[in-house]
Design an enzyme around this catalytic site. Structure first.
Site, short mmCIF file in Angstrom:
data_model
loop_
_atom_site.label_atom_id
_atom_site.label_comp_id
_atom_site.label_asym_id
_atom_site.label_seq_id
_atom_site.Cartn_x
_atom_site.Cartn_y
_atom_site.Cartn_z
N LYS A 86 1.57 63.65 -17.08
CA LYS A 86 1.39 62.99 -18.39
C LYS A 86 0.31 61.91 -18.27
CE LYS A 86 4.24 60.60 -21.90
NZ LYS A 86 5.57 60.04 -22.19
N SER A 139 7.69 61.68 -26.55
CA SER A 139 6.25 61.54 -26.48
C SER A 139 5.57 62.43 -25.45
CB SER A 139 5.88 60.09 -26.18
OG SER A 139 6.34 59.72 -24.90
N SER A 143 11.80 60.57 -24.36
CA SER A 143 10.51 61.27 -24.32
C SER A 143 10.38 62.40 -23.30
CB SER A 143 9.38 60.28 -24.09
OG SER A 143 9.05 59.67 -25.30
#
Ligand code: GLN
Length: 479
Positions: A72, A147, A171
């Site tokens: 990420k 997210s 997330s």
């Protein structure tokens, strides 16, 4: 042979047998990215030459030797961009490796691509990325969750074998549920946050996305552990999580919190979760009803604490040290102000304003201090619950993936996407989402298994028992 649908354990067998070379793995993954990422948009940056060079140098006798892992875009990887999907970090190059990256490298992993996300990890749909929305591999008109939506879509779309994500309020677990993969958030303090760009420091935790529970256990074993560079990491031995699997659930007590079956929940989601609970009963677990009475306050408490912490953490992005700087400023205040006005997106600004407000004199006691007290009560709810059971079973998300654009006009609707995941972060405990079925129009549904602090072994054992008895994790999206 298409190897992109294999698990890390299957890749390791092939590597050990000499049937596959690390370079071929990177090449096939790169082909898959070329074939599907123009639809999914899961990746923000790829440096294939570097990944290939790492593959060529990989030592395949190490636990992750030659295995590509996606990351990420909120975790620093030395020499690579790390934008947090924000314009304010455009042009920033990470000067060092996060501890999790160092650990992956020491285990032999090949770093493969940075994945899309909501700006600074604030969101539940990846629509808050400054670089465009990632799409759900099961329905390209829908969000992948957030997210960490890029990580979830990449793993579910078989353009990553595994990916790192972060979970501050859901997330990792929520996008894993919406995309049909395994998403694990460890106990707070289990994995070092050094090198993770902070959103809400008392809630953030790095975790993993994988196709199967066993791979999640393996990766956690590698990234977990004490780190003197993170003063919130805890000095506790790391168990061999993979050894906890395969023992079944007979004799375990699994709690079902009544507050997690609420009005407004999608009936197909509820049905899938009830079916999962029946499966555990069939396997010999004892199901106990649990009450977590302060659940209703979790979303409100989270949006006070997370915004307060983010307003402090994001103060450092001022045009002086990192990334973007506004052009031709009149003076330094103009430079700060315009850099932040131009660099941050709407949701990030909303949170900085909210967080500054709840911390301001006169409001601090009314909001921030009270939220901290209710946070204690939420933690106490879980502590008492785990006196009666070994793990909890809940839906991960009240609904399947929603349509792109459906909730962007209403921040409150968006905040409710994490209603079942947020309390876990407030309590600092661990949770994992695993595939548990599909709706009638083939949208994934996730089952959340929650464990107490340091309860990852039991949590993974419970997750594995369900996975082994059901077909859901084997299904592949029709890309
Ligand atoms: N959706 C939640 C938020 O917007 C959680 C995000 C996260 O876990 N990073 O803050």
């Amino acid at each position: 042979m298409d190897i992109t649908s294999l698990t890390i354990l299957e890749l390791r067998q092939k590597l050990a047998a000499g049937a596959l070379r690390p370079r071929e793995i990177v090449d096939q993954l790169a082909d898959r990215v070329t074939a599907v990422d123009s639809k999914l948009k899961a990746y923000l940056h790829l440096d294939l030459d570097k990944s290939r060079a790492e593959a060529d140098a990989a030592n395949i006798t190490l636990p992750l030797g030659g295995i590509p892992i996606a990351v990420k875009d909120v975790i620093n990887v030395k020499g690579a961009p790390c934008t947090c999907a924000s314009k304010i970090l455009q042009g920033y190059t990470a000067p060092y490796d996060a501890t999790v990256i160092r650990k992956l490298r020491e285990a032999g992993a090949v770093l493969f691509g940075r994945t899309n996300m909501d700006e600074f990890a604030m969101g539940s749909s990846t629509e808050n990325s400054s670089w465009g929305v990632t799409r759900n591999p099961w329905d390209l008109d829908r969000i992948p969750g957030g997210s960490s939506g890029g990580s979830a879509a990449a793993v579910a779309g078989h353009e990553a074998f595994a990916a790192l994500g972060t979970d501050t309020g859901g997330s990792i677990r929520q996008p894993a549920a919406l995309c049909s993969c395994v998403g694990l958030k460890p106990t707070y303090g289990r994995v070092s946050r050094y090198g993770l760009v902070a959103f809400a420091s008392s809630l953030d935790q790095i975790g993993v996305f994988t196709k199967t529970v066993e791979e999640a256990a393996l990766l956690l074993e590698i990234i977990a552990g004490y780190d003197p560079l993170d003063n919130t990491s805890i000095d506790r031995p790391v168990p061999k999580y993979t050894a906890a699997l395969g023992r079944g659930v007979r004799g375990l007590r699994l709690g079902v919190p009544k507050e997690y079956f609420v009005d407004g929940m999608d009936p197909e989601v509820e049905k899938a979760i009830r079916t999962a609970i029946d499966e555990y009963k069939k396997q010999g677990a004892e199901i106990v009803e649990i009450s977590l009475p302060h659940t209703q306050y979790a979303v409100a408490v989270y949006y006070i604490i997370a915004t307060a912490e983010c307003s402090a953490n994001l103060a450092r992005f001022d045009g002086v040290r990192y990334g973007k700087r506004a052009q031709n400023p009149k003076d330094i205040l103009d430079m700060y102000g315009r850099t932040r006005a131009e660099g941050f997106g709407a949701e990030v600004k909303r949170r900085i304003i909210l967080g500054t407000y709840v911390l301001s004199s006169g409001y601090y006691d009314a909001y921030y201090n009270r939220a901290q007290k209710v946070r204690q009560l939420i933690g106490e709810d879980f502590r008492l619950a785990f006196e009666k059971c070994d793990a909890l079973l809940t839906p991960t998300s009240p609904t399947p993936a929603f349509k792109i654009g459906e909730r962007t006009a209403d921040p409150l609707q968006m905040y409710l996407a994490d209603i079942f995941t947020i309390a876990v972060n407030l309590a600092g405990i661990c949770g994992v989402s695993i595939p548990c079925g599909f709706t009638s129009n083939k949208l994934p549904i996730g089952l959340q298994i929650i464990g107490p602090k340091w309860g990852e072994e039991t949590m993974l054992r419970v997750a594995h028992a369900f996975e082994q008895a059901t077909p859901w994790h084997k299904e592949k999206p029709p890309l």
